[in-house]
Design a protein around this motif. Structure first.
Motif, PDB file in Angstrom:
ATOM      1  N   ALA A 432     -45.925  -0.109 122.667  1.00  5.44           N
ATOM      2  CA  ALA A 432     -45.248   0.996 122.003  1.00  5.44           C
ATOM      3  C   ALA A 432     -45.177   0.683 120.532  1.00  5.44           C
ATOM      4  CB  ALA A 432     -44.111   1.392 122.535  1.00  5.44           C
ATOM      5  N   VAL A 433     -44.838  -0.332 119.743  1.00  2.00           N
ATOM      6  CA  VAL A 433     -44.904  -0.848 118.693  1.00  2.00           C
ATOM      7  C   VAL A 433     -46.225  -0.365 117.849  1.00  2.00           C
ATOM      8  CG1 VAL A 433     -44.521  -2.712 116.857  1.00  2.00           C
ATOM      9  CG2 VAL A 433     -43.070  -2.339 118.936  1.00  2.00           C
ATOM     10  N   ALA A 434     -47.051  -1.220 118.515  1.00  2.00           N
ATOM     11  CA  ALA A 434     -48.589  -1.293 118.083  1.00  2.00           C
ATOM     12  C   ALA A 434     -49.227   0.306 118.016  1.00  2.00           C
ATOM     13  CB  ALA A 434     -49.385  -1.942 118.991  1.00  2.00           C
ATOM     14  N   GLN A 435     -49.034   0.852 119.180  1.00  2.00           N
ATOM     15  CA  GLN A 435     -49.439   2.324 119.151  1.00  2.00           C
ATOM     16  C   GLN A 435     -48.967   3.346 117.924  1.00  2.00           C
ATOM     17  OE1 GLN A 435     -48.615   4.371 122.788  1.00  2.00           O
ATOM     18  NE2 GLN A 435     -50.350   5.718 122.595  1.00  2.00           N
ATOM     19  N   GLU A 436     -47.546   2.904 117.564  1.00  2.00           N
ATOM     20  CA  GLU A 436     -47.083   3.845 116.505  1.00  2.00           C
ATOM     21  C   GLU A 436     -47.663   3.490 115.232  1.00  2.00           C
ATOM     22  OE1 GLU A 436     -42.508   4.495 114.877  1.00  2.00           O
ATOM     23  OE2 GLU A 436     -42.752   4.235 117.287  1.00  2.00           O
ATOM     24  N   LEU A 437     -47.981   1.990 115.024  1.00  2.00           N
ATOM     25  CA  LEU A 437     -48.397   1.628 113.759  1.00  2.00           C
ATOM     26  C   LEU A 437     -49.769   1.723 113.500  1.00  2.00           C
ATOM     27  CD1 LEU A 437     -46.757  -1.751 112.984  1.00  2.00           C
ATOM     28  CD2 LEU A 437     -46.710   0.213 111.637  1.00  2.00           C
ATOM     29  N   ALA A 438     -50.505   1.482 114.762  1.00  2.00           N
ATOM     30  CA  ALA A 438     -52.069   1.745 114.549  1.00  2.00           C
ATOM     31  C   ALA A 438     -52.792   3.161 114.470  1.00  2.00           C
ATOM     32  CB  ALA A 438     -52.548   1.130 115.889  1.00  2.00           C
ATOM     33  N   VAL A 439     -52.246   3.861 113.297  1.00  2.93           N
ATOM     34  CA  VAL A 439     -52.633   5.027 112.948  1.00  2.93           C
ATOM     35  C   VAL A 439     -53.097   4.889 111.391  1.00  2.93           C
ATOM     36  CG1 VAL A 439     -52.475   7.627 112.933  1.00  2.93           C
ATOM     37  CG2 VAL A 439     -51.573   6.171 114.698  1.00  2.93           C
ATOM     38  N   GLU A 440     -54.219   5.536 110.851  1.00  2.00           N
ATOM     39  CA  GLU A 440     -54.275   4.978 109.427  1.00  2.00           C
ATOM     40  C   GLU A 440     -53.430   5.723 108.686  1.00  2.00           C
ATOM     41  OE1 GLU A 440     -58.040   5.187 106.450  1.00  2.00           O
ATOM     42  OE2 GLU A 440     -58.369   4.865 108.594  1.00  2.00           O
ATOM     43  N   GLY A 441     -52.981   7.161 108.952  1.00  2.00           N
ATOM     44  CA  GLY A 441     -51.912   7.713 108.407  1.00  2.00           C
ATOM     45  C   GLY A 441     -50.803   7.019 108.373  1.00  2.00           C
ATOM     46  N   LYS A 442     -50.278   6.180 109.212  1.00  2.00           N
ATOM     47  CA  LYS A 442     -48.813   5.379 109.204  1.00  2.00           C
ATOM     48  C   LYS A 442     -49.168   4.392 108.276  1.00  2.00           C
ATOM     49  CE  LYS A 442     -45.039   4.171 111.036  1.00  2.00           C
ATOM     50  NZ  LYS A 442     -43.791   4.741 110.497  1.00  2.00           N
TER      51      LYS A 442
END
Length: 920
Positions: A432-442
């Protein structure tokens, strides 16, 4: 080795402002230091004399992380110098050694605030591992995990992004890496004849930091980004890989418990498989070829040549575009949890995963293909998990490809007691941590926050000397030591080599970071100190916890800089908030603390100064002296704070008591010893270190005067006394690397980190000497760490002196000026008081008049930091007398007339949120 299907995934690119790309934001990061490591350099560890120091590798658990002589420190063979000026040689006899390049001994901690961390060093290695809840009252840190590495392939050329790779990949080394570090980011620029022949390549490691927002700063993760510019004439392809040996850590041990069993395996793979196949095994340890299977999960620590691991029922699993390995739900404990590797995907970016017991084989496959083929993730557990990310670049194009390494170990412990991690309440697992962070906009947002912080504190338009900006900005790296427990409590060790928790005197040396960025920590501690950590006599216990005892059981010594500093911070929090309710809630505690403090000073004879109390300078027997100059000056500032609070509270009894005690203390401190005073030498014009000496001069005697000026903008003693004392302090105690702590006679041939910042602050505040002269003692100490030792992210409490005094402790070239005691210590963080001083910042949020005054020491144009409780921003001025207050973080409200800069009031009320500004 089996290999899975190439995983192709795509997602829409996050929308960002025009020209505002992740690549561009990464290039804006401020790096004010540099170190070049080449594959030909040779690094060694040399034994050095110390009192006690934090080791690089901790070989025990629940042991305080402190070792005495012999202690080992990294050096470089001097015949293999890097290109460019090598810095001062340190030929220790026939050792022929020099300090290694910047970024080798230490580098910025990567990992969210309070979540554990690792460091990406200048040679591309990952060191200083604490993600498994390691701490002095728990498991031992891993100094170096050799099988953690990154690799890149540009066009047809592949290299491991290490100058000194593991033995199985020595031919894959890059020629050189050029390091730059500013917390919480590290940049390694790649210089390699093959890999960078047609491309400019840099790798960045970074983590979340958003001052004033602890949750947004507390992602348990590191982001790794490869930035590539194709300078060739043809299109090319760039691939980026990361390998993690989470199944079988290198150089680690989990010492067997009495119920452990022996397995016939003699290597790490066999031992790991034996644990997987055992119904009772929860963890394993392979030391000297002996495989032990544990039915529990003992605390881990570093052990050269050993391997260890925790059983995973499912092994490495691909799910929802990420690779995860979990060791739960078998047991509870600080090492039980999961890790996730997740690529950051956008149009045209592909990713693939693999697992294997053979890290060398994983690299060979990546070097050949830039990706992993089908079925590369084994159905059985494996020692290593890996991810590869690939993007295409047109000629002249720039791109950044990224991946997230996240972890989730919920059971933070202290002395065997599970207290938990708050981050486990915010995210259910590492996926869940990685999914939230692994977005270029984030990621763009994360880097934008880091840049906003860097530019507020150390803008290129800030005329403060570069060495000082670099030193001060990197002090924020102390955040990585914060512990945020499941129940919301915030705590911090004194140091990683001194395992008591939140000792008041040490906390105040570093508290400004938290006051500005995460003030909830300060209020959290104030609640503790005013309740269970206050003795029945009104004094404040030294600390909130010790190894071997439960957390939040007050303990320690009677000290002259605990109760006093508690009262000073209470006043400080009021000035920064204007919150009278807070003072009201603490007032009974403050009254009791004040009564104890004055009673101790008065004794049976109306003495008037603190008596027989220990100090943070606890090597010199000060607790056996009737009074000590250092304690006396802090006492005056505490009384001034109490008097002001008592007036605000309408408590005339306490106000009068504090005022009377203050007047007596001032008289006692300024009465010459020839006329019956205890400390002031009217002939030589200095305060004796303590009442039982007539010769000793102590650096940092006037710490309390610095605090008084910071809080009251004046001194409790006439500046003629202060100027004379400082001049004598410098005359007698100056050293090539700062100021020795005590002279005439030398009682310990050492330099403590508090003194030079105090000296510099007071001289700047009085304005009686040139700025460069005022900064000299602190510059010597700072530059010793920054450019001579090149170890600025592991500040020590004490260093050796230059050895110039009679009977020096050492004259060995690699020991003079080198670390003598502690590690990851906060003594030098008293230099943070220089930031508001240089900005001319005065805060009084309770005022009906001016609430925020700024009067920078530099002429316009400038951009200087503005740092208030829960607020970070900057004030800019043009040569034409125009001003702009810009807010980077937090929220600031000031009434009309509440803001004045260089004598010019802002004509409007101020109501700013992050990203907003006001000009006039």
């Amino acid at each position: 080795m089996p290999f899975p299907t190439l995983l192709l995934m795509s997602a829409p690119i996050a929308v960002a402002p025009s020209g505002h790309t992740l690549h561009a934001e990464l290039e804006r990061l401020l790096f004010m230091n540099k170190g070049t490591v080449t594959r030909k350099q040779v690094f060694v560890y040399e034994v050095q004399k110390v009192s006690y120091n934090e080791p690089d590798n901790v070989t025990c658990s629940m042991c305080g992380w402190a070792v005495h002589t012999p202690w080992h420190y990294m050096w470089m063979k001097s015949e293999l110098l890097p290109s460019g000026p090598p810095g001062p040689p340190l030929p220790g006899g026939n050792l022929n050694l020099v300090a290694p390049p910047m970024g080798m001994r230490s580098s910025p901690a990567l990992g969210g605030v309070s979540t554990g961390s690792t460091e990406l060093r200048a040679d591309g290695s990952f060191r200083e591992w604490t993600i498994l809840n390691q701490g002095p009252a728990g498991a031992g840190k891993y100094g170096w995990v050799d099988d953690v590495w990154m690799a890149a392939k540009i066009g047809g050329k592949a290299k491991m992004l290490r100058t000194h790779p593991p033995k199985y990949a020595t031919t894959a080394a890059v020629d050189a890496l050029i390091f730059g570090g500013t917390y919480p980011a590290t940049r390694l620029q790649v210089d390699d004849a093959e890999l960078t022949s047609d491309a400019k390549v840099s790798v960045f490691g970074y983590s979340t930091l958003k001052p004033t927002d602890l949750k947004a700063s507390a992602y348990p993760a590191v982001v790794l980004s490869l930035s590539v510019e194709n300078v060739g004439a043809a299109a090319t392809e760039a691939s980026f890989m990361f390998n993690l040996p989470f199944g079988a850590w290198t150089d680690c041990a989990r010492p067997p418990a009495k119920h452990a069993t022996t397995a016939p395996a003699t290597d790490k793979v066999g031992c790991m498989k034996a644990c997987v196949n055992s119904a009772t095994c929860a963890s394993w340890d392979l030391t000297k070829g002996k495989c032990m299977l544990n039915s529990d999960v003992p605390l881990t620590h570093h052990s050269v040549g050993s391997y260890c691991g925790v059983k995973s029922r499912a092994g490495w699993v691909i799910k929802d575009g990420a690779l995860t390995r979990s060791t739960r739900p078998m047991k509870r404990g600080p090492s039980m949890g999961d890790v996730t590797l997740r690529p950051v995907l956008s149009d045209g970016v592909t990713a693939s995963f693999a697992s294997s017991d053979d890290a060398a084989a994983l690299y060979k496959i990546f070097a050949a293909n830039g990706a992993f083929p089908a079925n590369s993730v084994s159905s059985a557990d494996a020692g290593n998990g890996a991810v590869a990310v690939t993007a295409k670049l047109a000629a002249g194009a720039k791109t950044t490809i990224s991946l997230v390494f996240a972890w989730h170990f919920r059971d933070r412990d202290f002395s065997g007691q599970i207290l938990g991690n708050m981050y486990a309440e915010l995210w259910p697992n590492s996926a869940a941590v990685a999914q939230e962070l692994a977005v270029e906009g984030k990621l763009l947002s994360v880097i934008s926050d880091i840049n906003a912080h860097h530019y507020a504190v150390a803008s290129p338009q800030n005329p403060t000397p570069l060495w000082l900006k670099d030193q001060l900005l990197n002090q924020w790296s102390h955040f990585h030591m914060l512990m945020w427990y499941k129940d919301g409590r915030l705590r911090e060790y004194e140091a990683w080599s001194c395992d008591d928790v939140d000792s008041v005197h040490n906390d105040y040396q570093r508290h400004l970071l938290y006051l500005w960025a995460f003030p909830e920590f300060e209020f959290n501690k104030m609640t503790a100190w005013s309740t269970f950590a206050q003795r029945s006599d009104g004094s404040i216990w030294e600390s909130l916890g010790y190894t071997g005892k439960p957390m939040d059981v007050g303990g320690g010594r009677y000290m002259g800089d605990t109760t006093s500093l508690y009262l000073i911070e209470m006043y400080e929090l009021y000035r920064h908030t204007g919150n009278k309710t807070f003072i009201q809630s603490q007032w009974k505690s403050a009254q009791r603390a004040t009564s104890w403090m004055i009673a101790n000073a008065m004794g049976n004879s109306s003495y008037g100064l603190p008596q027989k109390l220990e100090t943070t300078y606890d090597h010199f027997g000060f607790n056996g002296r009737r009074t000590v100059a250092y304690n006396g000056h802090i006492y005056l500032t505490a009384l001034g704070a109490v008097e002001r609070m008592a007036v605000m509270m309408g408590d005339s009894v306490t106000a009068d008591s504090a005022a009377t005690a203050l007047a007596l203390g001032q008289k006692r401190l300024t009465t010459p010893t020839s006329e019956g005073g205890p400390l002031w030498d009217g002939t030589k014009k200095f305060w004796h270190a303590h009442s039982e000496t007539v010769t000793q001069i102590f650096t940092d005697s006037l710490y309390g005067q610095m605090l008084g000026h910071h809080h009251f903008q004046n001194f409790s003693i006439d500046t003629s006394f202060i100027s004379a004392h400082l001049a004598y302090e410098w005359e007698r105690n100056q050293d090539k690397y700062g100021m020795r702590v005590l002279n005439d006679p030398v009682q310990e041939d050492s330099i403590w980190m508090n003194g030079p910042p105090t000296w510099t602050y007071l001289q700047l505040a009085m304005g009686k000497m040139q700025r460069e002269q005022a900064m000299e003692p602190f510059k010597r100490m700072s530059e010793n760490f920054r450019t001579r030792l090149r170890d600025q992210w592991n500040l020590r409490a004490l260093t050796h002196t230059d050895g110039s005094m009679p009977d020096p402790e050492t004259t060995r070239a690699i020991e003079v000026g080198a670390p003598r005691e502690q590690g990851h210590y906060g003594f030098m963080l008293t230099d943070l008081f220089l930031l508001p001083l240089l900005s001319g910042q005065v805060v009084d949020m309770a005022s009906t008049g001016v609430q925020l005054q700024l009067n920078p020491m530099f002429p316009a144009p400038y951009t200087m930091p503005v740092l208030i409780l829960g607020v970070e921003g900057s004030i800019s001025a043009t040569a034409g007398d125009n001003y702009t207050l810009a807010l980077a973080f937090g929220k600031l409200e000031l009434h009309q007339g509440g803001l004045v800069v260089a004598g010019k009031p802002c004509p409007k009320a101020v109501n700013l949120e992050a990203g907003q500004k006001i000009s006039w």
